[in-house]
Design an enzyme around this catalytic site. Structure first.
Site, PDB file in Angstrom:
ATOM      1  N   THR A 280       4.894   1.488   2.212  1.00 35.78           N
ATOM      2  CA  THR A 280       5.528   1.056   3.215  1.00 35.78           C
ATOM      3  C   THR A 280       6.359  -0.455   2.840  1.00 35.78           C
ATOM      4  O   THR A 280       5.500  -1.397   3.026  1.00 35.78           O
ATOM      5  CB  THR A 280       5.056   1.045   4.480  1.00 35.78           C
ATOM      6  OG1 THR A 280       4.308   2.387   4.806  1.00 35.78           O
ATOM      7  CG2 THR A 280       6.045   0.582   5.706  1.00 35.78           C
TER       8      THR A 280
ATOM      9  N   LYS B   6      10.775   4.785   8.232  1.00 35.23           N
ATOM     10  CA  LYS B   6       9.320   4.356   8.570  1.00 35.23           C
ATOM     11  C   LYS B   6       9.389   3.089   9.278  1.00 35.23           C
ATOM     12  O   LYS B   6       8.256   3.003   9.919  1.00 35.23           O
ATOM     13  CB  LYS B   6       8.573   3.999   6.890  1.00 35.23           C
ATOM     14  CG  LYS B   6       7.350   3.699   7.062  1.00 35.23           C
ATOM     15  CD  LYS B   6       6.311   4.491   7.687  1.00 35.23           C
ATOM     16  CE  LYS B   6       4.999   4.099   7.510  1.00 35.23           C
ATOM     17  NZ  LYS B   6       3.973   4.808   8.378  1.00 35.23           N
TER      18      LYS B   6
ATOM     19  N   LYS C 122       2.794  -6.642   9.048  1.00 37.73           N
ATOM     20  CA  LYS C 122       3.732  -6.602   7.928  1.00 37.73           C
ATOM     21  C   LYS C 122       5.016  -5.704   8.365  1.00 37.73           C
ATOM     22  O   LYS C 122       6.209  -5.982   8.079  1.00 37.73           O
ATOM     23  CB  LYS C 122       3.093  -6.105   6.677  1.00 37.73           C
ATOM     24  CG  LYS C 122       3.882  -5.701   5.366  1.00 37.73           C
ATOM     25  CD  LYS C 122       4.426  -4.468   5.047  1.00 37.73           C
ATOM     26  CE  LYS C 122       3.245  -3.535   5.047  1.00 37.73           C
ATOM     27  NZ  LYS C 122       3.250  -1.958   4.557  1.00 37.73           N
TER      28      LYS C 122
HETATM   29  N1  LIG Z   1      -3.640   2.914   6.369  1.00 38.14           N
HETATM   30  C1  LIG Z   1      -2.638   3.706   7.025  1.00 38.14           C
HETATM   31  O1  LIG Z   1      -2.984   4.385   7.977  1.00 38.14           O
HETATM   32  C2  LIG Z   1      -1.256   3.722   6.533  1.00 38.14           C
HETATM   33  C3  LIG Z   1      -0.788   2.880   5.583  1.00 38.14           C
HETATM   34  N2  LIG Z   1       0.497   3.016   5.089  1.00 38.14           N
HETATM   35  C4  LIG Z   1       0.726   2.109   3.964  1.00 38.14           C
HETATM   36  O2  LIG Z   1       0.496   2.473   2.582  1.00 38.14           O
HETATM   37  C5  LIG Z   1       0.180   1.271   2.063  1.00 38.14           C
HETATM   38  C6  LIG Z   1      -1.043   1.117   1.612  1.00 38.14           C
HETATM   39  O3  LIG Z   1      -1.983   1.302   2.749  1.00 38.14           O
HETATM   40  P1  LIG Z   1      -3.563   1.135   2.744  1.00 38.14           P
HETATM   41  O4  LIG Z   1      -4.033   2.347   1.643  1.00 38.14           O
HETATM   42  O5  LIG Z   1      -3.890   1.324   4.018  1.00 38.14           O
HETATM   43  O6  LIG Z   1      -3.812  -0.441   2.429  1.00 38.14           O
HETATM   44  P2  LIG Z   1      -5.069  -0.682   1.445  1.00 38.14           P
HETATM   45  O7  LIG Z   1      -5.142  -2.399   1.852  1.00 38.14           O
HETATM   46  O8  LIG Z   1      -6.387  -0.121   1.596  1.00 38.14           O
HETATM   47  O9  LIG Z   1      -4.831  -0.694   0.089  1.00 38.14           O
HETATM   48  C7  LIG Z   1      -3.576  -1.442  -0.772  1.00 38.14           C
HETATM   49  C8  LIG Z   1      -3.444  -1.295  -2.023  1.00 38.14           C
HETATM   50  O10 LIG Z   1      -2.558  -2.033  -2.609  1.00 38.14           O
HETATM   51  C9  LIG Z   1      -3.111  -2.590  -3.773  1.00 38.14           C
HETATM   52  N3  LIG Z   1      -2.464  -4.028  -4.087  1.00 38.14           N
HETATM   53  C10 LIG Z   1      -2.064  -4.887  -2.973  1.00 38.14           C
HETATM   54  N4  LIG Z   1      -1.529  -5.937  -3.901  1.00 38.14           N
HETATM   55  C11 LIG Z   1      -1.496  -5.579  -4.964  1.00 38.14           C
HETATM   56  C12 LIG Z   1      -0.698  -6.193  -6.207  1.00 38.14           C
HETATM   57  N5  LIG Z   1      -0.162  -7.468  -5.996  1.00 38.14           N
HETATM   58  N6  LIG Z   1      -0.829  -5.642  -7.410  1.00 38.14           N
HETATM   59  C13 LIG Z   1      -1.612  -4.410  -7.691  1.00 38.14           C
HETATM   60  N7  LIG Z   1      -2.132  -3.798  -6.277  1.00 38.14           N
HETATM   61  C14 LIG Z   1      -2.031  -4.315  -5.387  1.00 38.14           C
HETATM   62  C15 LIG Z   1      -4.544  -2.896  -3.455  1.00 38.14           C
HETATM   63  O11 LIG Z   1      -5.176  -2.907  -4.772  1.00 38.14           O
HETATM   64  P3  LIG Z   1      -6.797  -3.582  -4.655  1.00 38.14           P
HETATM   65  O12 LIG Z   1      -7.778  -2.475  -4.219  1.00 38.14           O
HETATM   66  O13 LIG Z   1      -7.041  -4.305  -5.851  1.00 38.14           O
HETATM   67  O14 LIG Z   1      -6.723  -4.744  -3.592  1.00 38.14           O
HETATM   68  C16 LIG Z   1      -4.805  -1.254  -2.882  1.00 38.14           C
HETATM   69  O15 LIG Z   1      -4.898  -0.314  -3.846  1.00 38.14           O
HETATM   70  C17 LIG Z   1       0.688   0.095   2.829  1.00 38.14           C
HETATM   71  O16 LIG Z   1       2.021  -0.226   2.528  1.00 38.14           O
HETATM   72  C18 LIG Z   1       0.666   0.546   4.151  1.00 38.14           C
HETATM   73  O17 LIG Z   1       1.598  -0.179   5.325  1.00 38.14           O
HETATM   74  C19 LIG Z   1       1.337   3.969   5.478  1.00 38.14           C
HETATM   75  C20 LIG Z   1       0.979   4.862   6.444  1.00 38.14           C
HETATM   76  C21 LIG Z   1      -0.459   4.752   6.883  1.00 38.14           C
HETATM   77  O1  LIG Z   2       1.846   3.236   8.545  1.00 40.39           O
HETATM   78  C1  LIG Z   2       0.965   3.624   9.387  1.00 40.39           C
HETATM   79  C2  LIG Z   2       1.151   4.794  10.281  1.00 40.39           C
HETATM   80  C3  LIG Z   2      -0.121   5.094  10.816  1.00 40.39           C
HETATM   81  C4  LIG Z   2       0.288   6.482  11.697  1.00 40.39           C
HETATM   82  O2  LIG Z   2       1.167   7.007  11.389  1.00 40.39           O
HETATM   83  O3  LIG Z   2      -0.807   7.001  12.409  1.00 40.39           O
END
Ligand SMILES: NC(=O)C1=CN([C@@H]2O[C@H](COP(=O)(O)OP(=O)(O)OC[C@H]3O[C@@H](n4cnc5c(N)ncnc54)[C@H](OP(=O)(O)O)[C@@H]3O)[C@@H](O)[C@H]2O)C=CC1
Ligand SMILES: O=CCCC(=O)O
Length: 311
Positions: A113, A188, A256
């Site tokens: 996102t 989104k 964010k």
């Molecule tokens: N969780 C949710 O319910 C949802 C999340 N999203 C979106 O999806 C994305 C991921 O979410 P989520 O999985 O929950 O997040 P997490 O915080 O669990 O994971 C974030 C990921 O990004 C990596 N990362 C962050 N910064 C860097 C960098 N500078 N270089 C390399 N890798 C980096 C982290 O690596 P490391 O492990 O090394 O920290 C990790 O793999 C976000 O944009 C979020 O807004 C969308 C829908 C639903």
């Molecule tokens: O970006 C996160 C969305 C979470 C959801 O749709 O339930």
């Protein structure tokens, strides 16, 4: 009722050889999404900044990528699921970034996102290498990612969209193709702006109800039977009442998304007073150390006693 995990199509049943897939970013979402691709029998190479997060998937059959560049170079199509715009740019365009491994015939699908400008910058870099780009942020959280029932909000190169449909259908239950790069990000951010405000409003109601002597669990039940019933309230309400916020969608990511949605509104001079006010509450919750909790921990920002409604 919880959504049922869907039966995944397996590669062995398909007639033609399939493209190899790279997956960059194994956080809460990336791990579950990549796992479904592995389970479906695809040839998947995974990479994560913190390399230990690759171990489980490698033991389940994935290959280990050495860097985003090496992964994108080794695979036909590479997905990226990163925390925020800075992470998405770093992984795509940094020193060992994925773009350096791309070339004609390859595709890059960013499912993080981010805002439209970030997506467009990555698109430009991918295009310059003669590869194709799709932005494909997802609606749906940890459980839908595990169950393969995400909703993909895609935009960009239509020919790449057509190629990745089978993969999107393993990870998701529906998909929208929205045209030009930026439209997926915008959709989104609009959805998550609404979601963040709903959660703050729900929290405000629970806290006010508790203060005037109502039972918060009963409030959750009443809300669940009326016109404002929402799956999100039904799913998160009971644990919020207990003061428990196991992270599915981390609060720092919700803040964010509000920040990015407000910037998008600013660009088109659209007033968004509700989201602006709600963003301040999420910022306060983050400052109180709740960033890594589920975003439902926003309720704590309303409470003087930080232990939750039951205390
Ligand atoms: N969780 C949710 O319910 C949802 C999340 N999203 C979106 O999806 C994305 C991921 O979410 P989520 O999985 O929950 O997040 P997490 O915080 O669990 O994971 C974030 C990921 O990004 C990596 N990362 C962050 N910064 C860097 C960098 N500078 N270089 C390399 N890798 C980096 C982290 O690596 P490391 O492990 O090394 O920290 C990790 O793999 C976000 O944009 C979020 O807004 C969308 C829908 C639903
Ligand atoms: O970006 C996160 C969305 C979470 C959801 O749709 O339930």
């Amino acid at each position: 009722m919880a959504a049922m995990a869907k039966a995944l199509p397996v590669v062995a049943e398909r007639e033609h050889p399939l493209p190899s897939i790279g997956f960059l970013g194994l956080g809460i979402m990336g791990t579950a999404m990549a796992r479904n691709l592995v389970k479906a029998g695809y040839d998947v190479t995974v990479w994560n900044r913190t390399t230990s997060k690759c171990d489980a998937l490698v033991s389940e059959g994935a290959k280990r990528g050495a860097s985003p560049m090496q992964t994108a170079g080794a695979c036909d199509i590479t997905f990226a699921m990163l925390a925020d715009p800075a992470g998405a740019i770093e992984v795509a365009c940094g020193e060992d970034g994925a773009v350096k491994g791309l070339g004609p015939g390859k595709g890059y699908v960013d499912v993080s996102t981010v805002d439209g400008d970030t997506s467009k910058a990555i698109y430009k870099a991918v295009q310059a290498k003669g590869a194709e780009f799709l932005e494909a942020p997802v609606s749906g959280s940890k459980k839908p990612a595990e169950d393969g029932t995400l909703i993909f909000l895609t935009a960009g190169d239509k020919s790449l969209y057509d190629k990745v449909v089978p993969f999107l259908d393993v990870m998701g239950k529906s998909r929208f193709y929205l045209g030009e790069v930026g439209n997926g990000a915008a959709m989104k951010l609009v959805v998550n702006m609404i979601m963040g405000s709903m959660m703050a409003s729900f929290s405000e109601g629970l806290v006010l109800g508790k203060k005037v002597g109502l039972d918060p669990a009963t409030i959750v039940e009443v809300v669940g039977q009326g016109a404002i019933a929402a799956p999100m309230f039904a799913m998160k309400g009971p644990s919020m009442v207990k003061g428990s916020y196991p992270p599915a969608f981390p609060l720092k990511h919700q803040q964010k998304d509000l920040r990015l949605a407000l910037a998008m509104a600013e660009d088109v001079a659209q007033p968004t007073p509700v989201a602006a006010s709600v963003n301040d509450i999420y910022k306060r919750a983050k400052a109180e150390g709740l960033g890594d909790q589920d975003f439902s921990a926003i309720i704590e920002a309303y409470l003087l006693d930080p232990k939750g409604l039951n205390h």
